[in-house]
Design a protein around this motif. Structure first.
Motif, mmCIF file in Angstrom:
data_model
loop_
_atom_site.group_PDB
_atom_site.id
_atom_site.type_symbol
_atom_site.label_atom_id
_atom_site.label_comp_id
_atom_site.label_asym_id
_atom_site.label_seq_id
_atom_site.Cartn_x
_atom_site.Cartn_y
_atom_site.Cartn_z
ATOM 1 N N ALA A 139 -32.447 33.235 -15.611
ATOM 2 C CA ALA A 139 -32.914 33.156 -17.001
ATOM 3 C C ALA A 139 -32.891 31.729 -17.525
ATOM 4 O O ALA A 139 -33.814 31.286 -18.221
ATOM 5 N N GLN A 140 -31.823 30.997 -17.191
ATOM 6 C CA GLN A 140 -31.734 29.604 -17.636
ATOM 7 C C GLN A 140 -32.817 28.755 -16.980
ATOM 8 O O GLN A 140 -33.377 27.839 -17.604
ATOM 9 N N LEU A 141 -33.135 29.060 -15.733
ATOM 10 C CA LEU A 141 -34.162 28.299 -15.023
ATOM 11 C C LEU A 141 -35.563 28.591 -15.563
ATOM 12 O O LEU A 141 -36.344 27.669 -15.811
ATOM 13 N N THR A 142 -35.887 29.871 -15.748
ATOM 14 C CA THR A 142 -37.228 30.207 -16.242
ATOM 15 C C THR A 142 -37.429 29.711 -17.668
ATOM 16 O O THR A 142 -38.532 29.306 -18.043
ATOM 17 N N ARG A 143 -36.366 29.707 -18.438
ATOM 18 C CA ARG A 143 -36.436 29.196 -19.808
ATOM 19 C C ARG A 143 -36.807 27.716 -19.821
ATOM 20 O O ARG A 143 -37.350 27.202 -20.790
ATOM 21 N N ASN A 144 -36.511 27.052 -18.721
ATOM 22 C CA ASN A 144 -36.808 25.621 -18.622
ATOM 23 C C ASN A 144 -37.979 25.339 -17.682
ATOM 24 O O ASN A 144 -38.076 24.267 -17.093
ATOM 25 N N GLY A 145 -38.856 26.341 -17.566
ATOM 26 C CA GLY A 145 -40.126 26.106 -16.899
ATOM 27 C C GLY A 145 -40.157 26.275 -15.393
ATOM 28 O O GLY A 145 -41.164 25.956 -14.760
ATOM 29 N N LYS A 146 -39.078 26.772 -14.810
ATOM 30 C CA LYS A 146 -39.058 26.955 -13.365
ATOM 31 C C LYS A 146 -39.651 28.317 -12.986
ATOM 32 O O LYS A 146 -39.455 29.306 -13.695
ATOM 33 N N LYS A 147 -40.351 28.348 -11.877
ATOM 34 C CA LYS A 147 -40.885 29.588 -11.328
ATOM 35 C C LYS A 147 -39.866 30.116 -10.331
ATOM 36 O O LYS A 147 -39.614 29.478 -9.300
ATOM 37 N N VAL A 148 -39.273 31.282 -10.637
ATOM 38 C CA VAL A 148 -38.125 31.786 -9.883
ATOM 39 C C VAL A 148 -38.450 33.124 -9.218
ATOM 40 O O VAL A 148 -39.030 34.018 -9.847
ATOM 41 N N PHE A 149 -38.070 33.242 -7.962
ATOM 42 C CA PHE A 149 -38.157 34.505 -7.228
ATOM 43 C C PHE A 149 -36.737 34.985 -6.894
ATOM 44 O O PHE A 149 -35.898 34.184 -6.478
ATOM 45 N N GLY A 199 -45.928 29.187 -4.685
ATOM 46 C CA GLY A 199 -45.543 27.879 -5.213
ATOM 47 C C GLY A 199 -44.312 27.929 -6.089
ATOM 48 O O GLY A 199 -44.172 27.143 -7.046
ATOM 49 N N ALA A 200 -43.387 28.835 -5.774
ATOM 50 C CA ALA A 200 -42.168 28.974 -6.572
ATOM 51 C C ALA A 200 -41.280 27.742 -6.451
ATOM 52 O O ALA A 200 -41.312 27.021 -5.447
ATOM 53 N N ASP A 201 -40.481 27.514 -7.483
ATOM 54 C CA ASP A 201 -39.539 26.392 -7.481
ATOM 55 C C ASP A 201 -38.190 26.772 -6.872
ATOM 56 O O ASP A 201 -37.572 25.974 -6.169
ATOM 57 N N VAL A 202 -37.749 27.981 -7.199
ATOM 58 C CA VAL A 202 -36.398 28.401 -6.812
ATOM 59 C C VAL A 202 -36.424 29.839 -6.297
ATOM 60 O O VAL A 202 -37.101 30.690 -6.863
ATOM 61 N N VAL A 203 -35.661 30.087 -5.237
ATOM 62 C CA VAL A 203 -35.438 31.441 -4.733
ATOM 63 C C VAL A 203 -33.943 31.708 -4.734
ATOM 64 O O VAL A 203 -33.157 30.881 -4.256
#
Length: 319
Positions: A139-149, A199-203
């Motif tokens: 949640a903290q990552l997506t709130r800051n624009g990261k694409k998370v899987f 093209g996700a940023d974080v898994v």
């Protein structure tokens, strides 16, 4: 972007930390205040009482003995020390211990590796707050624009898959899951493949928390790691072990089990707000020499905080 930048503001984080450590502070300092009554100097009797206070706060026997030895050496060196100074001396020695331990590591950087996503594997027994911790990070990552899987590789409990799905929706992250009983390594492979294609940023990969057979656990985690590395070289970049701070000495045992089963690179200690056993943070840092990345000081998303040694000690000893 460093992970600490994800938090709403420093002042609010400090207030949350203060509230989260209140039970530990009250437990330690009410006992310490009683021990100091009528004492004019730091003597063997007072140190015996301090030893009991630290052990009952789940600092752990070995770490407590180390702290007491350090205080004894300081008292012997400085000859006479007033009992009223004990609070400051204890603070100094705990702070020094945390800084001396091998718990410094560069700040987490969730940026992509070339075209590949950053991969974190999360381990821990059921009930410690593992899936919730994953959800809060996401949640903290997506709130800051990261694409998370998120990868639901704890396939032994339907509830674990369902809980992660709820967190994925809440966090705005994508989830890759299979049916209960599916091969966890297959889920991890599918998650990284899908994340890379998108093209996700974080898994972040959730794993099963079974400890009844350490050999099976080791084999399973090794298989997951090997499969992930085929999709993203050097994955996972981080292996986060989640421990429940309110379980005290059980947290030590879980850390022993998991560090024996796989290469753990960092720790998250949860549920500190609901316990007077916050001393477990000091003991685990000292005994395992693994960086504590996060501490959980409440139920809210922002109550998962990056562990800052200075803030932790300052808060613990602030009257």
């Amino acid at each position: 972007m460093g992970f600490f930048d994800l938090f709403k503001n420093k002042k609010q984080s400090q207030e949350d930390l203060e509230a989260g450590l209140k039970k530990t502070k009250d437990g330690v300092f009410s006992k310490l205040t009683r021990a100091l009554v009528g004492k004019s100097k730091i003597d063997a009797e007072l140190l015996d009482e301090l030893e009991e206070i630290l052990i009952t706060s789940d600092v752990g026997v070995d770490t407590t003995i180390k702290i007491i030895d350090r205080i004894e050496q300081r008292v012997a060196k400085e000859k006479y020390m007033n009992a009223s100074e004990l609070n400051d001396i204890l603070r100094d020695e705990i702070a020094a211990l945390l800084y001396e331990n091998n718990t410094d590591k560069e700040e987490l950087n969730f940026e992509k590796r070339d075209a590949d996503p950053y991969v974190m594997m999360v381990v821990g027994v059921n009930g410690v707050g593992k899936t919730t911790t994953i959800g809060k990070i996401a949640a903290q990552l997506t709130r800051n624009g990261k694409k998370v899987f998120l990868g639901a590789a704890d396939t032994f409990r339907a509830a674990a898959i369902e809980q992660l799905a709820v967190w994925a929706e809440r966090a705005g992250a994508k989830i890759v899951k299979q049916e209960m009983g599916a091969d966890p390594a297959s889920v991890a492979f599918d998650t990284l493949t899908s994340a890379k294609a998108a093209g996700a940023d974080v898994v972040i990969i959730d794993t099963a928390g079974r400890l009844h057979n350490k050999v099976n656990l080791m084999n399973e985690l090794t298989k997951i790691r090997n499969v992930m590395a085929k999709v993203v070289p050097n994955a996972p970049h981080e292996v986060l072990l989640v421990l429940d701070g309110s379980t005290g000495q059980n947290a030590f045992e879980q850390a022993r089990q998991f560090t024996a089963a796989t290469q753990v690179t960092s720790l998250a200690i949860t549920k500190l707000d609901g316990t007077a056993k916050g001393g477990v943070v000091i003991g685990i840092s000292d005994q395992f020499k693994i960086p504590i990345r996060y501490i959980g000081v409440g139920e809210g998303i922002d109550h998962l905080q990056v562990f800052d040694k200075k803030d932790f000690v300052d808060t613990l000893f602030r009257h």
